[in-house]
Design a protein around this motif. Sequence first.
Motif, short mmCIF file in Angstrom:
data_model
loop_
_atom_site.label_atom_id
_atom_site.label_comp_id
_atom_site.label_asym_id
_atom_site.label_seq_id
_atom_site.Cartn_x
_atom_site.Cartn_y
_atom_site.Cartn_z
N TYR A 96 -10.53 -8.77 3.13
CA TYR A 96 -9.97 -8.47 1.81
C TYR A 96 -8.72 -9.34 1.68
N THR A 120 -10.55 2.14 0.63
CA THR A 120 -10.39 3.17 -0.39
C THR A 120 -9.37 2.71 -1.43
N GLU A 121 -9.31 3.43 -2.53
CA GLU A 121 -8.34 3.11 -3.56
C GLU A 121 -6.92 3.24 -3.04
N ALA A 122 -6.68 4.26 -2.21
CA ALA A 122 -5.35 4.45 -1.63
C ALA A 122 -4.98 3.27 -0.73
N GLU A 123 -5.98 2.74 0.01
CA GLU A 123 -5.72 1.61 0.91
C GLU A 123 -5.40 0.34 0.11
N THR A 124 -6.17 0.09 -0.95
CA THR A 124 -5.90 -1.11 -1.74
C THR A 124 -4.55 -1.02 -2.44
N GLU A 125 -4.16 0.21 -2.83
CA GLU A 125 -2.84 0.38 -3.43
C GLU A 125 -1.74 0.09 -2.42
N ASP A 128 -1.55 -3.65 -1.98
CA ASP A 128 -0.90 -4.27 -3.13
C ASP A 128 0.61 -4.07 -3.09
#
Length: 424
Positions: A96, A120-125, A128
């Motif tokens: 990623y 997960t969404e939390a991981e990508t946040e 970022d």
Amino acid sequence: MTMWIQRARSGGEALQTLVDGLAEELGRSVVLDDPLVRMICTSRHFGDEDRVRVRTLLQGIADDEIIRYVLSQGVARWTVPGILPGRDDLGMQPRYCVPIRQRGHMLGILKVMAVGEPLTEAETEAIDRVARTVAVEMYADRLASDVDEERTRQLLGWLVGSDSALRCAAHQRLVDDGLLPAGPHVVVTSVVVSGQRGPSGQIAVALRGALEPFRHARTARGLSAVDQDRAVLVQVFDREPTDEELDVQCRAIVRSLRTFLGTDVDVAVGVGGRRTALADAWICHDQARVAVRAARRLPRLEGVGDWERLGEFTMFLQLPESALNESLLPKPLRLLLDGGGNSRLEETLRCFLENAGSVPRTAEVLELHRTSLYYRLRRIQEITGLDLDDGAHRLVLHMGLQLLDLLQVPRETDVPGDRAATVG
């Protein structure tokens, strides 16, 4: 924002702390690369390492094939995060990737191993959030680096320029500040890139990366300066470098640029004559630009020209670009070339002249019976009206053939040295 991000901002090893903290939070391996896919810092493994990651850590740099693959996917041009596909044949798992950008500058690539469960969404946040902090840190370093680079570019521009007063001032500053020694062996290398249609600034980044290893070589100290699609490298060696050593260095520069920019990019590298004082770098620089023209015009040089090896070409290549046209070819040679179907006679003449007019050697090289060779030589004399036993006549034809080699390449629209550039 987590506490480990706040601690990273205050430490001297901010980027490493950010990468380590993110890796621990995600339980995944993380690496931060520069825009040329060269590792800046990396986390420890989390059981998700692949062959590429292990090999890069052992070598300190990714293999050229890996760099080419990553850049071919356009990662350096991404403006939003995405998945870099894996390659089984390269031993590479998906990653990623987040482009690290700040105020229009591409600063690096944050990569997270994307093996196993999807992020997960939390991981990508979290990724970022860290990427934004990394961008701030890297941009601050970039600003400081830009100041140093501009100073170096100006000093080297003066050192190799036409103003003797500025040359003297630059020489004094470089030596007094310990940036370069005054001697004893000075070499200037000029590099020009063309045929590249990548993003603005990508060529300059690649040039900096390709020249960087030669600023602190084992036997030399150097400084480089980049101006858009060209660069100059000034080196001071402890001992006189051999022609072979400089050839190896130049070809390494060509390989690096083709790794960073693609194999279809046109790269020309020219080395000036060897000098014994930094104050004479401007002479070497002028010669290096002539050598670049040779590298661009003579395919047999394979992109690398050396003033010391150019022979009579050093004279021709100092002519203005507008003068390098067929009008320079001697009339006797034009008669031979315009005869139609005379490629065999041209080949015979070349071989005869390159072997100092020796019939036995020419016949041996061409694998031709001497009777046949004598017939061809008579035909050449009949067509040209010149006597091949006359040294002056042979010189006219030999120089004409050398000029012909220079004219085989289409006329250049942007010739090194013609642009009012500070370097290159």
